[in-house]
Design a protein around this motif. Structure first.
Motif, mmCIF file in Angstrom:
data_model
loop_
_atom_site.group_PDB
_atom_site.id
_atom_site.type_symbol
_atom_site.label_atom_id
_atom_site.label_comp_id
_atom_site.label_asym_id
_atom_site.label_seq_id
_atom_site.Cartn_x
_atom_site.Cartn_y
_atom_site.Cartn_z
ATOM 1 N N VAL A 263 36.696 38.723 -37.844
ATOM 2 C CA VAL A 263 37.249 37.981 -36.713
ATOM 3 C C VAL A 263 36.516 36.648 -36.573
ATOM 4 C CG1 VAL A 263 37.754 38.004 -34.246
ATOM 5 C CG2 VAL A 263 37.808 40.137 -35.549
ATOM 6 N N PHE A 264 37.280 35.549 -36.508
ATOM 7 C CA PHE A 264 36.750 34.214 -36.260
ATOM 8 C C PHE A 264 37.200 33.740 -34.885
ATOM 9 C CE2 PHE A 264 36.611 34.195 -40.898
ATOM 10 C CZ PHE A 264 35.425 33.540 -41.159
ATOM 11 N N GLU A 265 36.449 32.825 -34.320
ATOM 12 C CA GLU A 265 36.894 32.127 -33.133
ATOM 13 C C GLU A 265 37.428 30.756 -33.532
ATOM 14 O OE1 GLU A 265 33.859 31.081 -30.371
ATOM 15 O OE2 GLU A 265 32.338 30.802 -31.929
ATOM 16 N N GLU A 266 38.370 30.239 -32.763
ATOM 17 C CA GLU A 266 38.997 28.951 -33.067
ATOM 18 C C GLU A 266 38.125 27.821 -32.537
ATOM 19 O OE1 GLU A 266 40.554 26.511 -34.743
ATOM 20 O OE2 GLU A 266 42.189 27.981 -34.780
ATOM 21 N N ILE A 267 37.520 27.030 -33.447
ATOM 22 C CA ILE A 267 36.700 25.889 -33.041
ATOM 23 C C ILE A 267 37.208 24.607 -33.681
ATOM 24 C CG2 ILE A 267 34.646 27.258 -32.600
ATOM 25 C CD1 ILE A 267 33.577 26.450 -35.312
ATOM 26 N N LYS A 268 38.490 24.592 -34.048
ATOM 27 C CA LYS A 268 39.074 23.405 -34.644
ATOM 28 C C LYS A 268 39.020 22.239 -33.665
ATOM 29 C CE LYS A 268 43.319 21.784 -36.879
ATOM 30 N NZ LYS A 268 44.701 22.152 -37.248
ATOM 31 N N GLY A 269 38.637 21.083 -34.162
ATOM 32 C CA GLY A 269 38.545 19.902 -33.314
ATOM 33 C C GLY A 269 37.214 19.744 -32.620
ATOM 34 N N ILE A 270 36.215 20.579 -32.971
ATOM 35 C CA ILE A 270 34.929 20.502 -32.286
ATOM 36 C C ILE A 270 34.198 19.204 -32.605
ATOM 37 C CG2 ILE A 270 33.607 21.663 -34.098
ATOM 38 C CD1 ILE A 270 32.054 23.090 -31.881
ATOM 39 N N GLN A 271 34.509 18.586 -33.751
ATOM 40 C CA GLN A 271 33.823 17.355 -34.118
ATOM 41 C C GLN A 271 34.229 16.171 -33.245
ATOM 42 O OE1 GLN A 271 34.569 17.083 -38.368
ATOM 43 N NE2 GLN A 271 32.532 17.874 -38.811
ATOM 44 N N LYS A 272 35.287 16.315 -32.443
ATOM 45 C CA LYS A 272 35.635 15.260 -31.497
ATOM 46 C C LYS A 272 34.555 15.085 -30.436
ATOM 47 C CE LYS A 272 40.636 15.888 -32.000
ATOM 48 N NZ LYS A 272 41.897 16.236 -31.308
ATOM 49 N N MET A 273 33.711 16.095 -30.284
ATOM 50 C CA MET A 273 32.628 16.020 -29.317
ATOM 51 C C MET A 273 31.487 15.144 -29.802
ATOM 52 S SD MET A 273 32.516 20.078 -28.350
ATOM 53 C CE MET A 273 31.077 19.856 -27.295
ATOM 54 N N TYR A 274 31.479 14.796 -31.095
ATOM 55 C CA TYR A 274 30.357 14.065 -31.673
ATOM 56 C C TYR A 274 30.834 12.744 -32.256
ATOM 57 C CZ TYR A 274 28.948 18.921 -31.374
ATOM 58 O OH TYR A 274 28.720 20.194 -30.922
ATOM 59 N N ARG A 275 31.447 11.931 -31.404
ATOM 60 C CA ARG A 275 31.943 10.626 -31.816
ATOM 61 C C ARG A 275 31.033 9.531 -31.272
ATOM 62 N NH1 ARG A 275 38.472 11.135 -30.622
ATOM 63 N NH2 ARG A 275 39.002 12.433 -32.437
ATOM 64 N N LYS A 276 31.144 8.375 -31.883
ATOM 65 C CA LYS A 276 30.379 7.221 -31.416
ATOM 66 C C LYS A 276 30.849 6.830 -30.020
ATOM 67 C CE LYS A 276 28.951 2.598 -32.848
ATOM 68 N NZ LYS A 276 29.108 1.539 -33.862
ATOM 69 N N GLY A 277 29.892 6.629 -29.121
ATOM 70 C CA GLY A 277 30.226 6.292 -27.750
ATOM 71 C C GLY A 277 30.107 7.458 -26.795
ATOM 72 N N ASN A 278 29.766 8.640 -27.313
ATOM 73 C CA ASN A 278 29.612 9.812 -26.454
ATOM 74 C C ASN A 278 28.202 9.942 -25.883
ATOM 75 O OD1 ASN A 278 32.223 10.386 -27.046
ATOM 76 N ND2 ASN A 278 31.835 12.287 -28.141
ATOM 77 N N GLY A 279 27.372 8.938 -26.104
ATOM 78 C CA GLY A 279 26.008 8.992 -25.596
ATOM 79 C C GLY A 279 25.066 9.792 -26.446
ATOM 80 N N GLN A 280 25.399 9.999 -27.714
ATOM 81 C CA GLN A 280 24.572 10.785 -28.622
ATOM 82 C C GLN A 280 23.966 9.876 -29.682
ATOM 83 O OE1 GLN A 280 27.813 13.109 -29.836
ATOM 84 N NE2 GLN A 280 27.623 14.652 -28.222
ATOM 85 N N GLY A 281 22.820 10.295 -30.204
ATOM 86 C CA GLY A 281 22.146 9.507 -31.221
ATOM 87 C C GLY A 281 22.857 9.567 -32.563
ATOM 88 N N ARG A 282 22.588 8.577 -33.381
ATOM 89 C CA ARG A 282 23.233 8.493 -34.699
ATOM 90 C C ARG A 282 22.833 9.658 -35.592
ATOM 91 N NH1 ARG A 282 22.843 3.215 -38.715
ATOM 92 N NH2 ARG A 282 24.213 4.026 -40.381
ATOM 93 N N SER A 283 21.550 10.024 -35.549
ATOM 94 C CA SER A 283 21.073 11.129 -36.383
ATOM 95 C C SER A 283 21.708 12.452 -35.957
ATOM 96 C CB SER A 283 19.548 11.221 -36.291
ATOM 97 O OG SER A 283 19.063 12.302 -37.049
ATOM 98 N N PHE A 284 21.821 12.663 -34.647
ATOM 99 C CA PHE A 284 22.428 13.899 -34.151
ATOM 100 C C PHE A 284 23.896 13.976 -34.560
ATOM 101 C CE2 PHE A 284 24.813 16.116 -30.796
ATOM 102 C CZ PHE A 284 24.220 17.356 -30.861
ATOM 103 N N ARG A 285 24.625 12.864 -34.415
ATOM 104 C CA ARG A 285 26.040 12.866 -34.807
ATOM 105 C C ARG A 285 26.191 13.100 -36.301
ATOM 106 N NH1 ARG A 285 26.206 7.980 -32.115
ATOM 107 N NH2 ARG A 285 26.861 6.972 -34.050
ATOM 108 N N GLY A 286 25.252 12.561 -37.090
ATOM 109 C CA GLY A 286 25.317 12.782 -38.536
ATOM 110 C C GLY A 286 25.154 14.243 -38.898
#
Length: 414
Positions: A263-286
């Motif tokens: 059984v898997f959970e649906e996490i499609k689209g989770i990378q939208k949370m780590y876009r430029k401008g979300n207040g996150q560092g470049r290394s973390f987004r990478g």
């Protein structure tokens, strides 16, 4: 019975004649794409079907290119698939470019055979090319239950699509389910009886080292920089796929041995949370954007299909709160006070008066909710046992920890 498919790949360097056939096939595919797009622009409201595209393009292909006629049919089939995928992207609102094949290739499901460890295919109506298969490919094809359905050639490799009839584990025979919780640095697999924790830190280190190597090169020419990035990117992808291959194979083997569904959970689209401008560092987004959460699912799905193990992907509604809900009583778990390193990645339940590892809580909730798909809700999950007042609900699930970088699969000697 179900029909399962997978691909067998090996390295390949085409001869001059074979390369010419591959180039002609590429041009035929591009011509079919052009004809299909002209049909759309002529006022028709939909992409032409394969039958319609055959009527429009087959005569032109035979007149212009000649050669083995079955390759024209395969080029039409390939182009129809490309146009269909483009149409689906447009319907979803995704911007697409004009499809075009730039590298020589050849795909066919007709007119080939395997004799004495060689793949024999047509160069022309009366000319043939014999491609030797390596020992690994011959060993896999020695299984009489396998059927070779098609082949794909490019400038670097040969891929054979094989299939076999697989006896699936029926819904009535499923003895349990195992939930899978995917995280950046670990993969947690299990249910109320046992939880296995796979350490994925090695994958993060490989990605970080690759980014560091690419940043160390200072090239004024963007083309050279792109070539270097592509080289090390393929190296990173290959190393990570090998590690994930070991883990996915072990998970499927254990599920098959216990007649369990995955059984898997649906996490499609989770990378939208780590876009430029979300207040996150470049290394973390990478780090987060290089997380191979889709690759591990892809490998488990095709290996499970090959072994007849059922795989379920729960909807977003079914998996809401899997990490924050107590798997025993269903109460909302509380986050520890910031700075409390003793309970790092743990959550507190006010009702049960205990700490839950967030990964263990998630995998227990996923497995229990997946079990509901089989109408066996009374047999699985600590929450059901607690409701019934069963004294066994105090037992803890067995947690096994596995270092993915040291995982090895051994063969038993007869």
């Amino acid at each position: 019975m179900a029909l399962a498919r997978k691909a067998i790949k090996q390295c390949y360097r085409p001869s001059a004649q074979m390369l010419s056939v591959m180039e002609s096939f590429r041009q035929m595919t591009n011509d079919c794409i052009r004809i299909g797009m002209d049909f759309e622009k002529s006022g028709e409201s939909m992409t032409p079907s394969m039958k319609k595209l055959s009527l429009l393009a087959y005569r032109e292909l035979r007149t212009r290119y000649g050669g083995y006629s079955h390759y024209a049919l395969c080029a039409i089939s390939k182009a129809a698939g490309i146009l269909s995928a483009r149409r689906k992207s447009i319907r979803r609102g995704i911007q697409t470019r004009t499809p075009y094949s730039s590298a020589p290739f050849l795909v066919s499901c007709y007119g080939f055979k395997i004799e004495e460890g060689n793949l024999i295919i047509h160069l022309d109506v009366d000319k043939f090319e014999s491609i030797p298969l390596n020992s690994h490919t011959r060993a896999l094809l020695s299984d009489s239950s396998l059927r070779v359905r098609s082949f794909t050639l490019n400038e670097r490799c040969l891929s054979l699509c094989v299939s076999q009839d697989v006896v699936e584990i029926s819904k009535e025979d499923v003895a349990g389910v195992v939930g899978i919780d995917r995280n950046l640095r670990n993969l947690t697999v299990g249910n109320a009886a046992q939880v296995t924790y796979y350490d994925m830190t090695k994958l993060v280190q490989i990605a970080e080292n690759t980014r560091s190597i690419i940043r160390s090169f200072r090239r004024a020419d963007a083309r050279i920089g792109s070539t270097i990035a592509s080289k090390y990117g393929k190296r990173k992808s290959g190393r990570r796929k090998q590690l994930l291959n070991l883990v996915s194979k072990k998970i499927v083997q254990n599920a098959k041995a216990g007649k369990q569904a995955i059984v898997f959970e649906e996490i499609k689209g989770i990378q939208k949370m780590y876009r430029k401008g979300n207040g996150q560092g470049r290394s973390f987004r990478g780090r987060m954007n290089s997380w191979p959460y889709c690759e591990i699912k892809r490998q488990i799905e095709y290996k499970a299909a090959w072994e007849g193990v059922p795989v379920i992907t729960l909807t977003r509604g079914e998996t809401r709160g899997t990490t924050m809900d107590c798997p025993r009583c269903g109460e909302r778990l509380q986050v520890p006070i910031r700075g409390d390193m003793e309970h790092y990645r743990q959550l507190w339940c006010e009702v049960c008066k205990r700490w839950w590892d967030r990964d263990v809580a998630a995998v227990l909730n996923i497995s229990r909710r997946g079990w509901l798909r089989f109408d066996h809700s009374s047999k699985e999950g600590e929450a059901e046992e607690a409701v019934k007042g069963n004294a066994e609900h105090e037992r803890e699930p067995l947690i096994l920890r596995v270092d993915v970088s040291k995982l090895r699969l051994t063969r038993e000697t007869k």
